[in-house]
Design a protein around this motif. Sequence first.
Motif, PDB file in Angstrom:
ATOM      1  N   GLY A   2       0.622  -1.301   0.131  1.00 52.98           N
ATOM      2  CA  GLY A   2       0.060   0.138  -0.088  1.00 52.98           C
ATOM      3  C   GLY A   2       0.590   1.209   0.005  1.00 52.98           C
ATOM      4  N   GLU A   3       2.013   1.220  -0.225  1.00 52.61           N
ATOM      5  CA  GLU A   3       2.974   2.396  -0.316  1.00 52.61           C
ATOM      6  C   GLU A   3       3.808   2.285  -1.745  1.00 52.61           C
ATOM      7  OE1 GLU A   3       3.797   3.382   4.142  1.00 52.61           O
ATOM      8  OE2 GLU A   3       5.247   2.049   3.158  1.00 52.61           O
ATOM      9  N   VAL A   4       3.870   3.627  -2.312  1.00 52.23           N
ATOM     10  CA  VAL A   4       4.967   3.901  -3.441  1.00 52.23           C
ATOM     11  C   VAL A   4       6.244   4.051  -2.767  1.00 52.23           C
ATOM     12  CG1 VAL A   4       5.320   4.912  -5.400  1.00 52.23           C
ATOM     13  CG2 VAL A   4       2.959   4.601  -4.691  1.00 52.23           C
ATOM     14  N   TRP A   5       7.176   3.202  -3.308  1.00 51.78           N
ATOM     15  CA  TRP A   5       8.819   3.622  -2.927  1.00 51.78           C
ATOM     16  C   TRP A   5       9.423   4.165  -4.018  1.00 51.78           C
ATOM     17  CZ3 TRP A   5      11.309   1.031   1.345  1.00 51.78           C
ATOM     18  CH2 TRP A   5      10.432   0.496   2.419  1.00 51.78           C
ATOM     19  N   GLY A   6      10.094   4.946  -3.580  1.00 52.28           N
ATOM     20  CA  GLY A   6      11.284   5.456  -4.481  1.00 52.28           C
ATOM     21  C   GLY A   6      11.506   6.954  -4.189  1.00 52.28           C
ATOM     22  N   ARG A   7      12.997   7.252  -4.925  1.00 50.11           N
ATOM     23  CA  ARG A   7      13.133   8.497  -4.477  1.00 50.11           C
ATOM     24  C   ARG A   7      12.309   9.452  -5.380  1.00 50.11           C
ATOM     25  NH1 ARG A   7      15.277   9.658  -1.204  1.00 50.11           N
ATOM     26  NH2 ARG A   7      17.566   9.448  -1.060  1.00 50.11           N
ATOM     27  N   GLY A   8      11.789  10.661  -4.570  1.00 47.25           N
ATOM     28  CA  GLY A   8      11.042  11.590  -5.067  1.00 47.25           C
ATOM     29  C   GLY A   8       9.513  11.256  -4.750  1.00 47.25           C
ATOM     30  N   ALA A   9       9.179  10.031  -3.902  1.00 49.61           N
ATOM     31  CA  ALA A   9       8.004   9.902  -3.536  1.00 49.61           C
ATOM     32  C   ALA A   9       7.098  10.957  -2.804  1.00 49.61           C
ATOM     33  CB  ALA A   9       7.917   8.462  -2.568  1.00 49.61           C
ATOM     34  N   ILE A  11       0.634  27.701  -4.681  1.00 53.14           N
ATOM     35  CA  ILE A  11       0.743  26.302  -4.058  1.00 53.14           C
ATOM     36  C   ILE A  11       2.000  25.705  -4.269  1.00 53.14           C
ATOM     37  CG2 ILE A  11      -0.206  24.116  -3.292  1.00 53.14           C
ATOM     38  CD1 ILE A  11      -1.707  26.519  -2.017  1.00 53.14           C
ATOM     39  N   GLY A  12       3.063  25.209  -3.249  1.00 50.29           N
ATOM     40  CA  GLY A  12       4.109  24.349  -3.796  1.00 50.29           C
ATOM     41  C   GLY A  12       4.271  23.469  -2.631  1.00 50.29           C
ATOM     42  N   GLU A  13       5.644  22.938  -2.573  1.00 46.33           N
ATOM     43  CA  GLU A  13       5.848  22.040  -1.396  1.00 46.33           C
ATOM     44  C   GLU A  13       6.032  22.402   0.006  1.00 46.33           C
ATOM     45  OE1 GLU A  13       9.713  20.137  -1.806  1.00 46.33           O
ATOM     46  OE2 GLU A  13      10.514  21.793  -2.814  1.00 46.33           O
ATOM     47  N   GLU A  14       6.108  21.565   1.034  1.00 48.45           N
ATOM     48  CA  GLU A  14       6.400  22.103   2.373  1.00 48.45           C
ATOM     49  C   GLU A  14       7.789  22.076   2.600  1.00 48.45           C
ATOM     50  OE1 GLU A  14       4.437  18.677   4.081  1.00 48.45           O
ATOM     51  OE2 GLU A  14       2.393  19.156   3.118  1.00 48.45           O
ATOM     52  N   GLY A  15       8.643  21.941   1.966  1.00 46.40           N
ATOM     53  CA  GLY A  15      10.084  22.090   2.341  1.00 46.40           C
ATOM     54  C   GLY A  15      10.441  21.027   3.586  1.00 46.40           C
ATOM     55  N   GLY A  16       9.914  19.874   3.826  1.00 52.76           N
ATOM     56  CA  GLY A  16      10.117  19.161   4.792  1.00 52.76           C
ATOM     57  C   GLY A  16       9.578  19.642   5.951  1.00 52.76           C
ATOM     58  N   ALA A  17       8.471  20.380   6.080  1.00 51.61           N
ATOM     59  CA  ALA A  17       7.661  20.785   7.282  1.00 51.61           C
ATOM     60  C   ALA A  17       6.896  19.625   7.753  1.00 51.61           C
ATOM     61  CB  ALA A  17       7.007  22.084   7.084  1.00 51.61           C
ATOM     62  N   GLY A  18       6.720  19.498   8.913  1.00 52.44           N
ATOM     63  CA  GLY A  18       5.883  18.606   9.439  1.00 52.44           C
ATOM     64  C   GLY A  18       6.190  18.266  10.917  1.00 52.44           C
ATOM     65  N   ARG A  56       9.769  12.290   7.483  1.00 51.07           N
ATOM     66  CA  ARG A  56      11.013  12.538   7.808  1.00 51.07           C
ATOM     67  C   ARG A  56      12.048  11.571   6.865  1.00 51.07           C
ATOM     68  NH1 ARG A  56      10.181  10.753  14.043  1.00 51.07           N
ATOM     69  NH2 ARG A  56       8.877  12.991  14.781  1.00 51.07           N
ATOM     70  N   LEU A  57      11.267  11.162   5.673  1.00 48.17           N
ATOM     71  CA  LEU A  57      12.084  10.298   4.800  1.00 48.17           C
ATOM     72  C   LEU A  57      12.842  11.000   3.547  1.00 48.17           C
ATOM     73  CD1 LEU A  57       9.539   7.155   4.625  1.00 48.17           C
ATOM     74  CD2 LEU A  57      11.888   7.435   6.035  1.00 48.17           C
ATOM     75  N   LEU A  58      12.358  12.407   3.441  1.00 47.88           N
ATOM     76  CA  LEU A  58      12.932  13.073   2.506  1.00 47.88           C
ATOM     77  C   LEU A  58      14.594  13.296   2.546  1.00 47.88           C
ATOM     78  CD1 LEU A  58      10.190  14.484   3.573  1.00 47.88           C
ATOM     79  CD2 LEU A  58      11.155  16.501   2.118  1.00 47.88           C
ATOM     80  N   HIS A  59      15.135  12.988   1.441  1.00 45.26           N
ATOM     81  CA  HIS A  59      16.614  13.026   1.201  1.00 45.26           C
ATOM     82  C   HIS A  59      17.273  11.741   2.026  1.00 45.26           C
ATOM     83  CE1 HIS A  59      16.976  17.466   0.069  1.00 45.26           C
ATOM     84  NE2 HIS A  59      16.032  16.869  -0.354  1.00 45.26           N
ATOM     85  N   VAL A  60      16.681  10.768   2.238  1.00 50.63           N
ATOM     86  CA  VAL A  60      17.228   9.557   2.989  1.00 50.63           C
ATOM     87  C   VAL A  60      16.612   8.442   2.329  1.00 50.63           C
ATOM     88  CG1 VAL A  60      17.411  10.872   5.303  1.00 50.63           C
ATOM     89  CG2 VAL A  60      15.302   9.422   4.742  1.00 50.63           C
TER      90      VAL A  60
END
Length: 441
Positions: free
Chosen positions: A95-102, A164-171, A412-416
Motif C-alpha cells: 500500500g505504499e509507493v517506494w522511490g526517490r521523490g515519493a 501552492i507548492g511543497e512544504e520544504g520538509g515541514a511537519g 522524515r524520509l526526505l533525502h534519506v
Amino acid sequence: MPAHAVPLLQDLIRINTVNPPGDEGQCVAYVERLLSAAGISTKIFGLDDRRTNLIARIPGRGEAPPLLLHAHSDVVGVTGQNWLYPPFDGLLVDGEVWGRGAIDMKGGLAMMLAALLNLRERGESPAGDVVLAVVADEEAGSESGAGFLVREHPELFDDVRYAIGEEGGAGVELGGVRFHPIVVAEKRAAWLRLRLRGAGGHGSRLAPPDATIARLGGVLTALSGVRLPRHPTAAADRMLAALSDALPEPLAAEVARLRHDNVRDAVPSGLPLEEALLLDSVLRHTVNPTVVRASDKINVLPSEITVDLDGRILPGEFTMAGFLREVQDLVGHDGELEVLLEGEKVPADIAEPEFGPFYECLTGVLRKLDPMGVPLPMVTPASTDARLFARLGIRCYGWLPLRLPPGSGHRRLLHVANERVPVDALEFGTDCLTELLLGYR
C-alpha cells in the motif's frame, strides 16, 4: 478514464532526475505528453534541452484570480544509502509507493497532475486560471528552474496572486494528533565556507598545538554544540500558539514554554528529540558543518582546511551581515568566512504571512476532508522555490496535504533511504487539490 496519482507517481519515479546532473527534460517530456493528450497546451522553457521547465495554463471560470501550482521535477541522489527496494523502480509495496521523490516532490506533482486531469475529464473548470509550473533544479539552487523563469519570463505569471507548492520538509508529529502543515514562511539559505590556514608538515611527526587539523576540532565542536541566539518572529509565534492549542498536556505546556524561554545551549526538554530540534530550528538562525576538505595525502599535515557550512537565516528582515557576525562569534576569528550562496529574500511588502481568505480556504478544505486533522501554520527550516515566485509579488503557501498515520515518520524520509508514501495519502492529497481548484477565492 479518471487519472490516479499512484501510477503517475510510479512513472515519475522511474525517470531518473537526480540533480546533479538533473536531466529534467525527460520528465518534462512525460508531463507534456500527458497534458497534450488531455487537450492542455504547454510551453517549454530552459537553458538547454536537458534542463527544461514546463508551463501550462488551464482556463478557469473567472471567479478567482489565477493560481500557480509549482512542482520541481529533480530529486536528490541515493549514493551511499541502503535502500530496501530499488530507489528508481517505483514499486508498490504493502500500500505504499517506494522511490526517490515519493514525497520530495514527485508525489506532489503526481497529485497536481491527477487533480487537473480529472477536472478536464469531467469537463469542469477551476475557479480561476491555473498555471502549472514543472521546474528544474530546485535541489541545487533553482538557477535552471524557477530562478530562470522568474528572471527571464516573468510575464508567464501575470496576475497570479497565490501559489501552492511543497512544504520544504515541514511537519510535526506530536501527541497522536494528525497535523496538516501549511507553510506560511521559510528560512533562506546562507551557505558559507570557513577557511583555516597554517603551517603544514610531515605526517610522521607530532603536530604542533596550533596545527590546522587541531584547530579544526575546536571549530567543529563549536558549530555542533552551541545554538545561535534566538530571534522572535510573528510567524513562528503563531505556529507555536496553534500547536500548543491542539496538543494534550504536558506537551501543550512544553510547546507554550518555547514561546517565552530563551533556550540557547540545550535541546528543548520535554519534547521528542526530532520535534524539539525542528521547532528550535525555526526560532533562530542555524549553521551546520557539512563538508570538510583537507589534504588528500595520508602522510601530509594539511596547511589549509575548508569547512562548508549550511546556514539558514530566519524569514523577515534579518541580514547576511548579522548572520555572519553570529557565526564569527561562535567559531572565533581563527579563520576566514566566505559566502558561497545567499538565498533570495522575500520582498518586504509580502514578507509577513497573510492569513486572509485564501489561507482560510486552505484550512477549510482540510477540515472538510479530514475533520480529525489539525491545520497548522508552519515556518519551515528549509527553503523552496516559493522564495523565487514571491519576488513576483505572489503569496506562496506550502500545501500538499497527505493524510498520514500519526507517528508514521513518512515526512522524515526526505533525502534519506526508503522514501515512500502511502497510496491513501496520495488519494487524499488529490482530493484536497481538486476541492481547492474548484472553490478557491
